[in-house]
Design an enzyme around this catalytic site. Structure first.
Site, short mmCIF file in Angstrom:
data_model
loop_
_atom_site.label_atom_id
_atom_site.label_comp_id
_atom_site.label_asym_id
_atom_site.label_seq_id
_atom_site.Cartn_x
_atom_site.Cartn_y
_atom_site.Cartn_z
N VAL A 12 7.82 -5.42 6.15
CA VAL A 12 8.30 -4.75 4.93
C VAL A 12 9.54 -3.93 5.24
O VAL A 12 10.49 -3.87 4.43
CB VAL A 12 7.19 -3.86 4.32
CG1 VAL A 12 7.65 -3.29 3.00
CG2 VAL A 12 5.90 -4.64 4.12
N TYR A 138 -7.54 2.91 10.27
CA TYR A 138 -6.17 2.70 9.79
C TYR A 138 -5.94 3.47 8.48
O TYR A 138 -4.98 4.26 8.37
CB TYR A 138 -5.93 1.19 9.60
CG TYR A 138 -4.70 0.88 8.80
CD1 TYR A 138 -3.44 1.19 9.30
CD2 TYR A 138 -4.81 0.29 7.54
CE1 TYR A 138 -2.30 0.91 8.55
CE2 TYR A 138 -3.67 0.00 6.79
CZ TYR A 138 -2.43 0.32 7.30
OH TYR A 138 -1.31 0.05 6.56
N PHE A 166 -0.53 -2.62 -1.88
CA PHE A 166 -1.70 -3.50 -1.91
C PHE A 166 -1.38 -4.67 -0.97
O PHE A 166 -0.87 -4.43 0.11
CB PHE A 166 -2.08 -3.81 -3.36
CG PHE A 166 -2.81 -2.62 -3.97
CD1 PHE A 166 -2.18 -1.38 -4.11
CD2 PHE A 166 -4.15 -2.69 -4.29
CE1 PHE A 166 -2.87 -0.25 -4.57
CE2 PHE A 166 -4.85 -1.58 -4.77
CZ PHE A 166 -4.20 -0.36 -4.90
N ARG A 276 -16.24 -9.85 6.60
CA ARG A 276 -15.52 -9.08 7.62
C ARG A 276 -15.81 -7.59 7.41
O ARG A 276 -15.75 -7.11 6.27
CB ARG A 276 -14.02 -9.36 7.48
CG ARG A 276 -13.16 -8.76 8.54
CD ARG A 276 -11.73 -9.25 8.44
NE ARG A 276 -11.05 -8.81 7.23
CZ ARG A 276 -9.77 -9.05 6.96
NH1 ARG A 276 -9.03 -9.74 7.82
NH2 ARG A 276 -9.21 -8.61 5.86
N1 UDP Z 1 -9.60 -13.30 4.50
C1 UDP Z 1 -10.35 -14.46 4.71
N2 UDP Z 1 -10.09 -15.20 5.82
C2 UDP Z 1 -9.11 -14.88 6.72
C3 UDP Z 1 -8.33 -13.71 6.49
C4 UDP Z 1 -8.62 -12.95 5.38
O1 UDP Z 1 -11.25 -14.78 3.93
O2 UDP Z 1 -8.95 -15.61 7.71
C5 UDP Z 1 -9.86 -12.50 3.30
C6 UDP Z 1 -10.21 -11.04 3.61
O3 UDP Z 1 -11.59 -10.90 3.77
C7 UDP Z 1 -9.70 -10.33 2.36
C8 UDP Z 1 -8.54 -11.19 1.90
O4 UDP Z 1 -8.67 -12.45 2.56
O5 UDP Z 1 -10.67 -10.37 1.35
C9 UDP Z 1 -7.19 -10.62 2.27
O6 UDP Z 1 -7.23 -10.27 3.65
P1 UDP Z 1 -5.96 -9.81 4.44
O7 UDP Z 1 -6.36 -9.61 5.86
O8 UDP Z 1 -4.83 -10.76 4.17
O9 UDP Z 1 -5.55 -8.45 3.76
P2 UDP Z 1 -6.39 -7.09 3.52
O10 UDP Z 1 -6.91 -7.19 2.12
O11 UDP Z 1 -7.44 -6.98 4.55
O12 UDP Z 1 -5.34 -6.03 3.63
#
Ligand code: UDP
Length: 320
Positions: A12, A138, A166, A276
């Site tokens: 960014v 974080y 976001f 996760r």
């Molecule tokens: N996600 C997923 N598989 C992956 C990476 C991310 O299902 O390999 C999901 C994660 O659980 C979240 C969304 O994708 O719901 C976005 O995740 P990302 O890590 O891109 O961004 P965050 O929302 O954590 O900042």
């Protein structure tokens, strides 16, 4: 304005530095290149490839009209495993920066905050008045910095703005997302389309959402970058303002996968994996305050278009 962009070789930060330079500002990037890339720093932008802690005093002594502070550790999983790295790297360094700003009378600060400061929201879309209950280190470090900025702004006459991002996605031409350790959904999915990864994991399909997968608000990096220029213009001395930046539309993991399949023409195999840790079910921004106060209006809100820009960037890196 003469502007210092910390972390301006990162994703960014580099897009914002490029856009600010294009609109006529004198831009200097301060980045230790620990996760940033030298070639992401646009032409005409001076790079100081040093650690903030070591040089910030001397750099700000040159005299700046504002600082945009992007430099940070930003991996949620790592922040849970190694909190010291995040408390020192994010909060410690930001306090040094705030003290240097104070010492040299730098008038403006724009800070990269995050939706992770809110944690699990009571409802979406999330306004800036929502409770801040971060679910990971974080987010906690970013919130701590926000609190410090509030005090410095009020007591030392700084004009400060925190922008709570976001899910940032997309690319600005040749500048895009390049992490040594990739954890973000869209770049991971595009790696499958490139043949660098066999499949993508869906982290849970039993969430309380329409299709059972997590919902996020994906915002184009260029729209996000432009909000920083507006924040600089509208910052008020002695005040610390906070703005959420998102499109206000939620897309599920499955919808993101479908958009990636459409853009790349690749079937993108996906398997369902366990949830996760630390993931909220749904994060969608209310950006009404940014629209009203800053006159900000995201222009690249279509998910397919966002994915297309990311894909073009990813492919061009592959060919380079
Ligand atoms: N996600 C997923 N598989 C992956 C990476 C991310 O299902 O390999 C999901 C994660 O659980 C979240 C969304 O994708 O719901 C976005 O995740 P990302 O890590 O891109 O961004 P965050 O929302 O954590 O900042």
């Amino acid at each position: 304005m003469k502007l210092l962009v910390t972390g301006g070789a990162g994703y960014v930060g580099s897009v914002t530095a490029a856009r600010l330079a294009e609109s006529g500002h004198e831009v200097v990037v301060l980045d230790d290149l620990s996760t940033g890339h030298e070639d992401a720093v646009a032409e005409g932008v001076r790079l100081i490839a040093e650690n903030i802690d070591d040089v910030i005093e001397d750099v700000l002594a040159e005299g700046y009209d504002g600082v945009l502070h992007f430099a940070a550790k930003s991996l949620v999983g790592e922040s849970q495993e190694n909190p010291a790295k995040y408390w020192h790297g994010n909060v410690g360094t930001s306090l040094k920066l705030l003290d240097a700003i104070r010492a040299h009378g730098t008038p403006r600060l724009v800070f990269s905050s995050t939706a992770a400061t809110y944690g699990e929201p009571d409802s979406v879309p999330i306004p800036e008045t929502a409770p801040t209950r971060p679910t990971n280190t974080y987010g906690a470090t970013k919130l701590a910095i926000d609190h410090a900025i509030t005090g410095y702004a009020r007591s030392y006459g700084l004009a400060a703005v925190s922008l709570r991002y976001f899910n940032v996605a997309g690319a600005y031409g040749a500048i895009g997302e390049r992490h040594a350790v990739e954890t973000h959904l869209i770049p991971l999915v595009l790696q499958v389309a490139l043949g660098q990864r066999e499949q993508v994991q869906i982290f849970g399909d039993d969430w309380p959402t329409e299709d059972g997968t997590c919902v996020r608000d994906y915002i184009h990096v260029t729209d996000l970058a432009d909000a920083h220029a507006l924040a600089l213009e509208h910052a008020v001395t002695g005040e610390h303002r906070v703005y959420n930046l998102g499109n206000g539309f939620g897309f599920s993991v499955k919808q993101v996968l479908d958009a990636c399949r459409e853009v790349t023409g690749h079937p993108i195999p996906a398997v369902v994996a366990p949830r996760r840790s630390g993931d909220p079910a749904s994060l969608v921004a209310s950006s009404e305050r940014a629209r009203t106060d800053l006159g900000w209006k995201p222009e690249r809100v279509d998910l397919t278009g966002i994915v297309r820009d990311a894909w073009e960037f990813t492919r061009s890196r592959q060919e380079a």
